[in-house]
Design an enzyme around this catalytic site. Structure first.
Site, short mmCIF file in Angstrom:
data_model
loop_
_atom_site.label_atom_id
_atom_site.label_comp_id
_atom_site.label_asym_id
_atom_site.label_seq_id
_atom_site.Cartn_x
_atom_site.Cartn_y
_atom_site.Cartn_z
N ASP A 17 9.24 2.96 -0.61
CA ASP A 17 8.24 3.59 0.25
C ASP A 17 8.57 3.17 1.68
OD1 ASP A 17 6.11 4.36 1.74
OD2 ASP A 17 4.57 3.59 0.38
N TYR B 296 0.86 -1.19 0.00
CA TYR B 296 0.00 0.00 0.00
C TYR B 296 0.89 1.23 0.00
CZ TYR B 296 -3.30 3.55 1.74
OH TYR B 296 -4.06 4.68 1.91
N LYS C 229 4.85 9.11 8.77
CA LYS C 229 4.67 8.52 10.10
C LYS C 229 5.70 9.01 11.14
CE LYS C 229 1.54 5.09 8.49
NZ LYS C 229 1.50 4.31 7.27
C1 PLP Z 1 0.76 4.83 5.92
C2 PLP Z 1 1.41 4.55 4.62
C3 PLP Z 1 1.27 5.39 3.50
C4 PLP Z 1 0.30 6.52 3.48
O1 PLP Z 1 0.59 7.51 4.42
P1 PLP Z 1 -0.61 8.48 4.85
O2 PLP Z 1 0.07 9.48 5.73
O3 PLP Z 1 -1.62 7.64 5.54
O4 PLP Z 1 -1.15 9.09 3.60
C5 PLP Z 1 2.03 5.13 2.39
N1 PLP Z 1 2.87 4.09 2.34
C6 PLP Z 1 3.03 3.26 3.37
C7 PLP Z 1 4.01 2.13 3.28
C8 PLP Z 1 2.28 3.44 4.54
O5 PLP Z 1 2.39 2.57 5.55
#
Ligand code: PLP
Length: 430
Positions: free
Chosen positions: A242, A147, A270
């Site tokens: 990511d 994701y 995060k």
């Molecule tokens: C949480 C997450 C996102 C999205 O971040 P948001 O701040 O919720 O938009 C993208 N990539 C990964 C791997 C994530 O865990």
């Protein structure tokens, strides 16, 4: 097993359902995957949270990994409040954003230049736009089960067949855009070679969670990581890591430090916001200089580099040192051993996938190495497990697809209390 007091939470949820879609502001919070109703949280301190009815829980959600020092950490709060008192946003450069960017670029050698945004979604959206502009190519390769936020081109699933072009995962996503994404299986090296030998010259970038956290934790084979690097180099595609979850989580320099590999572009979020909204993307100077105002790729944000978020993020990462990661590994491996020990005792088949302080419990007797494996685990059992643990005061993510997290504020006693809850739960599961 104690039962939860539930009065105010239910009242608030009822009211919330009238004005908020599904009663929540992000879907996973709705308990859709585990049944039941979400709990409204009143406050948190360290490893614990307390709901509006006064029930206390040991928290393994940690705001989906954002909080590596636990809730309301005194040192982080102090630094953040100092900044809040000076004003909260100016729409002009401030020192906290510079300090945060300097710290991140120090931790990630592959990030020479960086741009701060307000969420992980914004980071990945901007990174793939940049990759397409830089390579002058259209296709993005992603993996099933990873994701990357709710970006149109990344909100896709595989059509039919082996390596396939994406179809929309959500209504409202244009089929044309979805078809510009190639879907592959996580950890499938053979498939990567095959796909690159056919489409390699049209692929702008691979985007990947270098340790998957959004289908539960799925650990990459080292060979899988190195193959992506090798193929991107060979075909002139960019490798986008990511690291929104893994950055500063599995090591200061994320999965790149752990596996000794460099991405071309890295997305963060995060942890670097210390509990405030943030995102970031960065990479080689030569690529990043294509972003406005230096270059032709437009990307902007009213609250980007917000001094409060940056101060909280800076404080958070400056209190993370080698000892923190050693401690996280120690308590996390203790918890992993306890889970296996107790599951064994009651003959419950579990597989724990863990890298440092991020982990998942899958109900299966097999290895879990890709999304198909995840789908083959017993997710109904997870739902039962979740609600029993909740009643025993353990707050787990309400979905088998979300990772669990420990923080530097989790103590041995927390793990011992969790073990007691696991005893009761596994005993009645078997
Ligand atoms: C949480 C997450 C996102 C999205 O971040 P948001 O701040 O919720 O938009 C993208 N990539 C990964 C791997 C994530 O865990």
């Amino acid at each position: 097993m104690s039962s939860l007091k539930r009065f105010k939470s239910d009242l608030l949820y009822e009211r919330a359902s009238k004005v908020m879609v599904g009663g929540v502001n992000s879907p996973v919070r709705s308990f859709k995957y585990v049944g039941g109703r979400p709990i409204f949280i009143a406050k948190g301190k360290g490893s614990k949270i307390i709901d509006v009815d006064g029930n206390q829980y040991i928290d393994y959600v940690m705001s989906y990994g954002a909080l590596i020092h636990g809730h309301a950490n005194d040192k982080v709060l102090e630094k953040t409040i100092d900044i809040i008192e000076q004003g909260t946003t100016f729409g002009a450069p401030t020192e906290p954003e510079l300090l945060l960017c300097e710290e991140i670029t120090k931790a990630f050698p592959s990030i020479e230049k960086i741009r701060l945004v307000n969420s992980g979604t914004e980071a990945t959206m901007s990174a793939i736009r940049l990759a397409k502009a830089y390579t002058k190519r259209k296709y993005i390769l992603k993996f099933e089960g990873c994701y990357h936020g709710h970006v149109d081109q990344l909100l896709v699933r595989a059509g039919s067949g082996m390596a396939t072009f994406g179809v929309p995962l959500s209504e409202g996503v244009d089929e044309e855009i979805a078809s510009k994404t190639i879907l592959c299986n996580y950890n499938d090296i053979e498939q990567l070679y095959k796909v690159f030998s056919t489409y390699g010259k049209e692929i702008a970038a691979i985007i990947v969670e270098p340790i998957a956290g959004n289908m539960g934790v799925v650990i990459p084979e080292k060979e899988f990581i190195f193959t992506m690097r090798e193929l991107c180099d060979k075909y002139g595609s960019l490798l986008i890591f990511d690291e929104v979850i893994t950055g500063f989580r599995v090591a200061r320099g994320g999965a790149q430090e752990l596996y000794n590999v460099e991405a071309d572009l890295t997305c963060l979020g995060k942890i670097i916001g210390g509990g405030f909204p943030i995102g970031a993307y960065g990479g080689k100077r030569e690529i990043m200089k294509m972003i406005s105002p230096e270059g032709p790729v437009y990307q902007a944000g009213t609250l980007s580099g917000n001094p409060v978020a940056c101060a909280a993020g800076l404080a958070t990462i400056s209190f993370l040192d080698q000892k923190s990661y050693e401690y996280l590994e120690r308590i996390s491996s203790f918890l992993e051993k306890e889970i296996y020990k107790i599951a064994n005792e009651y003959s419950v088949d579990v597989k724990v996938n863990r890298v440092g302080s991020m982990f998942s419990i899958f109900f299966t007797n097999r290895e879990v190495k890709d999304f198909q494996d995840v789908l083959s685990t017993n997710r109904d059992l997870f739902a039962v497990f979740h609600s029993m643990m909740l009643r025993s005061g353990i707050y787990l993510p309400p979905s088998p697809y979300e990772a669990m997290f420990l923080s530097t504020s989790h103590r041995v006693e927390d793990i011992q209390d969790t073990s007691l809850a696991l005893q009761e739960t596994f005993k009645s599961l078997k």
